[in-house]
Design a protein around this motif. Structure first.
Motif, PDB file in Angstrom:
ATOM      1  N   ASP A  73       0.816  -1.213   0.000  1.00 26.56           N
ATOM      2  CA  ASP A  73       0.000   0.000   0.000  1.00 26.56           C
ATOM      3  C   ASP A  73       0.851   1.264   0.000  1.00 26.56           C
ATOM      4  O   ASP A  73       0.313   2.370  -0.068  1.00 26.56           O
ATOM      5  CB  ASP A  73      -0.942   0.019   1.216  1.00 26.56           C
ATOM      6  N   THR A  74       2.175   1.116   0.060  1.00 28.03           N
ATOM      7  CA  THR A  74       3.060   2.276   0.068  1.00 28.03           C
ATOM      8  C   THR A  74       4.150   2.241  -1.005  1.00 28.03           C
ATOM      9  O   THR A  74       4.863   3.220  -1.181  1.00 28.03           O
ATOM     10  CB  THR A  74       3.758   2.427   1.440  1.00 28.03           C
ATOM     11  N   ILE A  75       4.285   1.114  -1.711  1.00 32.66           N
ATOM     12  CA  ILE A  75       5.375   0.969  -2.691  1.00 32.66           C
ATOM     13  C   ILE A  75       4.835   0.515  -4.046  1.00 32.66           C
ATOM     14  O   ILE A  75       4.129  -0.485  -4.145  1.00 32.66           O
ATOM     15  CB  ILE A  75       6.426  -0.055  -2.215  1.00 32.66           C
ATOM     16  N   LEU A  76       5.208   1.260  -5.072  1.00 32.93           N
ATOM     17  CA  LEU A  76       4.936   0.901  -6.467  1.00 32.93           C
ATOM     18  C   LEU A  76       6.266   0.750  -7.185  1.00 32.93           C
ATOM     19  O   LEU A  76       7.220   1.476  -6.887  1.00 32.93           O
ATOM     20  CB  LEU A  76       4.159   2.019  -7.167  1.00 32.93           C
ATOM     21  N   LEU A  77       6.334  -0.162  -8.133  1.00 31.68           N
ATOM     22  CA  LEU A  77       7.503  -0.304  -8.987  1.00 31.68           C
ATOM     23  C   LEU A  77       7.064  -0.099 -10.430  1.00 31.68           C
ATOM     24  O   LEU A  77       5.974  -0.523 -10.815  1.00 31.68           O
ATOM     25  CB  LEU A  77       8.129  -1.694  -8.849  1.00 31.68           C
ATOM     26  N   TYR A  86      12.010   1.397 -11.554  1.00 26.01           N
ATOM     27  CA  TYR A  86      11.867   2.586 -10.712  1.00 26.01           C
ATOM     28  C   TYR A  86      11.017   2.224  -9.501  1.00 26.01           C
ATOM     29  O   TYR A  86       9.934   1.659  -9.648  1.00 26.01           O
ATOM     30  CB  TYR A  86      11.171   3.711 -11.476  1.00 26.01           C
ATOM     31  N   ARG A  87      11.510   2.585  -8.320  1.00 26.83           N
ATOM     32  CA  ARG A  87      10.753   2.365  -7.085  1.00 26.83           C
ATOM     33  C   ARG A  87      10.142   3.698  -6.661  1.00 26.83           C
ATOM     34  O   ARG A  87      10.818   4.722  -6.638  1.00 26.83           O
ATOM     35  CB  ARG A  87      11.671   1.846  -5.982  1.00 26.83           C
ATOM     36  N   ASN A  88       8.853   3.657  -6.335  1.00 28.68           N
ATOM     37  CA  ASN A  88       8.175   4.843  -5.844  1.00 28.68           C
ATOM     38  C   ASN A  88       7.597   4.551  -4.473  1.00 28.68           C
ATOM     39  O   ASN A  88       6.732   3.682  -4.336  1.00 28.68           O
ATOM     40  CB  ASN A  88       7.073   5.289  -6.807  1.00 28.68           C
ATOM     41  N   ASP A  89       8.109   5.242  -3.459  1.00 25.86           N
ATOM     42  CA  ASP A  89       7.542   5.162  -2.120  1.00 25.86           C
ATOM     43  C   ASP A  89       6.539   6.301  -2.023  1.00 25.86           C
ATOM     44  O   ASP A  89       6.923   7.474  -2.026  1.00 25.86           O
ATOM     45  CB  ASP A  89       8.642   5.294  -1.061  1.00 25.86           C
ATOM     46  N   LEU A  90       5.267   5.928  -1.989  1.00 28.09           N
ATOM     47  CA  LEU A  90       4.206   6.926  -1.975  1.00 28.09           C
ATOM     48  C   LEU A  90       4.322   7.836  -0.765  1.00 28.09           C
ATOM     49  O   LEU A  90       4.888   7.467   0.262  1.00 28.09           O
ATOM     50  CB  LEU A  90       2.839   6.240  -1.962  1.00 28.09           C
ATOM     51  N   LYS A  91       3.757   9.028  -0.890  1.00 25.85           N
ATOM     52  CA  LYS A  91       3.741   9.985   0.225  1.00 25.85           C
ATOM     53  C   LYS A  91       2.559   9.640   1.116  1.00 25.85           C
ATOM     54  O   LYS A  91       1.534  10.295   1.100  1.00 25.85           O
ATOM     55  CB  LYS A  91       3.644  11.407  -0.297  1.00 25.85           C
ATOM     56  N   GLY A  92       2.703   8.564   1.859  1.00 26.16           N
ATOM     57  CA  GLY A  92       1.629   8.069   2.718  1.00 26.16           C
ATOM     58  C   GLY A  92       1.078   6.772   2.168  1.00 26.16           C
ATOM     59  O   GLY A  92       1.375   6.360   1.043  1.00 26.16           O
ATOM     60  N   VAL A 139      12.931   6.317  -7.688  1.00 21.35           N
ATOM     61  CA  VAL A 139      14.330   5.921  -7.512  1.00 21.35           C
ATOM     62  C   VAL A 139      14.648   4.829  -8.529  1.00 21.35           C
ATOM     63  O   VAL A 139      14.065   3.745  -8.488  1.00 21.35           O
ATOM     64  CB  VAL A 139      14.597   5.405  -6.081  1.00 21.35           C
ATOM     65  N   PRO A 140      15.588   5.108  -9.467  1.00 19.03           N
ATOM     66  CA  PRO A 140      15.938   4.097 -10.468  1.00 19.03           C
ATOM     67  C   PRO A 140      16.853   3.029  -9.868  1.00 19.03           C
ATOM     68  O   PRO A 140      17.777   3.335  -9.113  1.00 19.03           O
ATOM     69  CB  PRO A 140      16.676   4.902 -11.537  1.00 19.03           C
ATOM     70  N   TYR A 141      16.576   1.793 -10.192  1.00 19.72           N
ATOM     71  CA  TYR A 141      17.433   0.655  -9.822  1.00 19.72           C
ATOM     72  C   TYR A 141      17.883   0.028 -11.129  1.00 19.72           C
ATOM     73  O   TYR A 141      17.047  -0.428 -11.917  1.00 19.72           O
ATOM     74  CB  TYR A 141      16.667  -0.376  -8.980  1.00 19.72           C
ATOM     75  N   ARG A 142      19.205   0.055 -11.367  1.00 22.54           N
ATOM     76  CA  ARG A 142      19.772  -0.473 -12.614  1.00 22.54           C
ATOM     77  C   ARG A 142      20.751  -1.596 -12.332  1.00 22.54           C
ATOM     78  O   ARG A 142      21.418  -1.596 -11.314  1.00 22.54           O
ATOM     79  CB  ARG A 142      20.520   0.636 -13.345  1.00 22.54           C
ATOM     80  N   LYS A 143      20.830  -2.502 -13.302  1.00 19.11           N
ATOM     81  CA  LYS A 143      21.889  -3.518 -13.238  1.00 19.11           C
ATOM     82  C   LYS A 143      23.195  -2.796 -13.529  1.00 19.11           C
ATOM     83  O   LYS A 143      23.260  -1.958 -14.421  1.00 19.11           O
ATOM     84  CB  LYS A 143      21.656  -4.615 -14.266  1.00 19.11           C
TER      85      LYS A 143
END
Length: 149
Positions: A73-77, A86-92, A139-143
């Motif tokens: 409920d707080t994290i989308l990829l 890309y990781r997105n930690d929602l604002k709430g 936040v980008p996560y790359r190999k």
């Protein structure tokens, strides 16, 4: 008068400190962050395995936002090929997001999806609108370069 304002501010901070501290569940780094279930942690680890976090970005071009993975409920990829996520930690918290059964209706302004933009959930069967949720930084996560696997 200034002394009184300082005294009141100190009293207010002392009184609210325990309340604010109680917002963070034990063992979490962020205030209000919810612990992941084992299945959610497995999904997150699988998607980010072997990748290194980069500097947070405020926006993503629209063409990179087609492959969303709801972790909690707080994290989308957002997956952009096999080498970039890309990781997105929602604002709430966004109650119900993790169920993955509701439709995400994104209110996008311009050609990019940005931190601070919002979306809401709509129940797939009844059409009832659910909570409004707000994107955080991406936040980008790359190999690493030269990593074939």
């Amino acid at each position: 008068m200034a002394y009184w304002n300082l005294l009141c501010a100190a009293a207010l901070m002392t009184a609210t400190g325990p309340i604010l501290a109680s917002c963070a569940p034990p063992g979490t780094a962020n205030a209000g962050a919810a612990a992941l279930t084992p299945k959610q942690a497995e999904t997150l680890n699988k998607q980010l395995a072997g990748k290194v976090a980069g500097a947070p970005e405020k926006c993503l071009p629209s063409f990179r936002t087609n492959d969303a993975i709801r972790v909690s409920d707080t994290i989308l990829l957002y997956r952009s090929g096999s080498n970039l996520v890309y990781r997105n930690d929602l604002k709430g918290s966004c109650p119900g997001l993790a169920r993955d059964s509701d439709i995400m209706v994104i209110k996008q302004f311009g050609s990019q999806l940005c931190s601070g933009d919002f979306f809401h959930l709509v129940d797939r069967s009844s059409g009832i609108r659910g909570p409004t949720c707000v994107f955080g930084d991406f936040v980008p996560y790359r190999k690493p370069a030269g990593d074939a696997g």
